[in-house]
Write an enzyme that holds these catalytic residues in place. Structure first.
Site, mmCIF file in Angstrom:
data_model
loop_
_atom_site.group_PDB
_atom_site.id
_atom_site.type_symbol
_atom_site.label_atom_id
_atom_site.label_comp_id
_atom_site.label_asym_id
_atom_site.label_seq_id
_atom_site.Cartn_x
_atom_site.Cartn_y
_atom_site.Cartn_z
ATOM 1 N N ASP A 1 3.320 12.412 -0.203
ATOM 2 C CA ASP A 1 2.244 11.891 0.638
ATOM 3 C C ASP A 1 2.839 10.742 1.455
ATOM 4 O O ASP A 1 3.044 9.645 0.951
ATOM 5 C CB ASP A 1 1.088 11.417 -0.259
ATOM 6 N N LYS B 1 -2.777 6.696 11.565
ATOM 7 C CA LYS B 1 -2.056 5.519 11.045
ATOM 8 C C LYS B 1 -0.749 5.312 11.811
ATOM 9 O O LYS B 1 0.016 4.398 11.522
ATOM 10 C CB LYS B 1 -1.763 5.695 9.551
ATOM 11 N N CYS C 1 -9.365 3.171 -2.094
ATOM 12 C CA CYS C 1 -9.327 4.586 -2.504
ATOM 13 C C CYS C 1 -8.233 4.819 -3.525
ATOM 14 O O CYS C 1 -7.519 5.843 -3.484
ATOM 15 C CB CYS C 1 -9.137 5.515 -1.307
HETATM 16 N N1 PMP Z 1 -2.686 8.850 1.156
HETATM 17 C C1 PMP Z 1 -2.435 7.559 1.391
HETATM 18 C C2 PMP Z 1 -1.270 6.906 0.714
HETATM 19 C C3 PMP Z 1 -3.242 6.844 2.275
HETATM 20 O O1 PMP Z 1 -2.998 5.558 2.512
HETATM 21 C C4 PMP Z 1 -4.323 7.502 2.908
HETATM 22 C C5 PMP Z 1 -5.253 6.772 3.855
HETATM 23 N N2 PMP Z 1 -5.657 5.513 3.397
HETATM 24 C C6 PMP Z 1 -4.524 8.852 2.629
HETATM 25 C C7 PMP Z 1 -3.696 9.494 1.748
HETATM 26 C C8 PMP Z 1 -5.631 9.615 3.276
HETATM 27 O O2 PMP Z 1 -5.401 9.707 4.654
HETATM 28 P P1 PMP Z 1 -6.524 10.290 5.620
HETATM 29 O O3 PMP Z 1 -7.786 9.556 5.288
HETATM 30 O O4 PMP Z 1 -6.016 9.954 6.988
HETATM 31 O O5 PMP Z 1 -6.609 11.739 5.365
#
Ligand code: PMP
Length: 414
Positions: free
Chosen positions: A208, A234, A372
């Site tokens: 990821d 991002k 999250c």
């Molecule tokens: N993995 C990581 C490490 C993240 O920082 C994030 C976003 N905060 C995500 C997954 C999810 O990304 P997205 O909401 O753009 O799908």
């Protein structure tokens, strides 16, 4: 903190800031200090202008039509695929799949790979520092299949304990899914070493890269990962667009995620055959303008140079760590040796949400919450933290402003 390459003398942060219209605005009567780029990055004029031009002068769908506008849109759209392949050093362009974002990329693999290759009693390994996007899809798969989710523990600094990781890998392990960089505490995980350990046992590995691809050079061939995912928003690109890279053999073996138009070769009521990769995984009309905007964002980042971005952000991390460490009552959560420019912190006696609100009054935008990543918060015994995350457009003066705003917050609560 990890050693970084030197910053090019041509790197000019004030010049870069002028590319970002939002950075010039005020918030609550104070100049905006935007320290929430781990949640989402600001957008440069180049990206905004490219998307406006596409919508106002070039708009059409891709792939389906042979008229001029469609042919040109398809060209621009596929151009981004080539740019992403180059960015990640993917061997082939067809290994790049457009998704909605990191979350969809991981869900795509959990469905397309997981439903086909994971069965009862099998195991999936994630780490204790994962974002929910890299936990929940695997947990859903485990629940459906009767498989087991196993977790690599972290030490107090936020580093994965590799001896424990090795012990988790066995003949039942079907895939390891680990973040390249933790969004909650900033650790850069040793994914290359971890991938080699998994591959030695024939286990697939997903990285990821949501917090890594926008901030450092990523080479999927050097890492040798089976899958790599990240989000455009991002990385100075628009929302609603992300990338999944995969190795050809596994992408070809996987089932599609979504069914519909554009992902088929032929359809009858009896049987459907699928298009070759990458289209097999791209059902429906895609986020065309966003794909094109992402292409411009990648060109923009490469114009600055990802090595310069990494070097400047590392300087900001070191400076920010020093500034925050000198404030009595502030505790930094996540002190790994190798860290990206993310500082999670608590202040004794003040709830992170109050920190977030009071900093906002001073124009300083940080994230406050569990990011999250509730399991990692639980690991450090906190319900939430405040998090300052830096990008290449931030300055040391902004970190000073953060420090002053934190001191003011502490005085309010004294
Ligand atoms: N993995 C990581 C490490 C993240 O920082 C994030 C976003 N905060 C995500 C997954 C999810 O990304 P997205 O909401 O753009 O799908």
């Amino acid at each position: 903190m990890s050693a970084q390459t030197a910053l090019a003398p041509t790197f000019d942060v004030e010049k870069i800031r002028a590319d970002f219209p939002t950075l010039a605005r005020e918030v609550n009567g104070k100049p905006l200090v935007y320290l929430d780029s781990a949640a989402t990055s600001q957008k440069p004029h180049a990206v905004i202008d490219r998307m406006t031009k596409f919508y106002s002068e070039e708009y059409s769908t891709v792939r389906r039509s042979i008229h001029l506008l469609s042919a040109k849109a398809t060209q621009a759209y596929e151009g981004t695929r080539r740019l992403v392949a180059k960015l990640l050093n993917a061997p082939e362009t067809r290994q790049i799949i457009f998704t909605k974002g990191t979350t969809e990329g991981i869900n795509l693999v959990a469905h397309g790979f997981g439903r086909k290759f994971v069965g009862e009693g099998d195991e999936i390994v994630v780490s204790a520092t994962e974002h929910h996007a890299n936990i929940v899809p695997w947990q859903m798969l485990c629940n459906e299949k009767g498989a087991k989710l196993r977790v690599i523990p972290v030490n107090d600094a936020g580093e994965l304990i590799l001896e424990e990781y090795e012990k988790l890998l066995n003949e039942r392990t079907k895939i390891v899914a680990v973040g390249h960089v933790s969004n909650a505490i900033g650790t850069i995980h040793p994914v290359k070493e971890m991938i080699a350990l998994a591959h030695a046992k024939g286990i697939r590995f997903l990285v990821d890269g949501a917090q890594a691809a926008p901030h450092m050079n990523v080479d999927v061939q050097d890492l040798d990962c089976d899958f790599y995912v990240f989000s455009g928003h991002k990385a100075c690109g628009p929302t609603g667009i992300g990338i999944l890279y995969g190795k050809v053999d596994i992408l070809e073996a996987m089932d599609p995620f979504l069914g519909g138009g554009d992902m088929i070769e032929s359809v009858t009521f009896e049987k459907t055959t699928y298009a070759p990769i990458p289209h097999k995984f791209e059902a429906g009309t895609p986020a065309i303008a966003d794909v094109i905007g992402l292409g411009t964002a990648i060109e923009y980042l490469q114009g600055i140079g990802l090595e310069n971005i990494a070097a400047w952000e590392h300087e900001l991390l070191e400076y920010g760590t020093k500034v925050l460490s000198e404030i009595p009552g502030v505790k930094i959560i996540g002190t790994a040796k190798h860290k990206a420019a993310i500082i999670s912190f608590t202040i004794e006696g003040i709830h992170p949400h109050d920190i977030g609100t009071l900093l906002d009054n001073e124009g300083v935008a940080v994230r406050a919450g569990h990011h999250c990543a509730q399991p990692v918060m639980a690991r450090y015994g906190v319900p939430a933290t405040a998090r300052a995350s830096f990008a290449f457009y931030n300055t040391k003066a902004e970190i000073d402003a953060l420090g002053q705003a934190i001191r003011k917050t502490i005085e309010v609560f004294a």
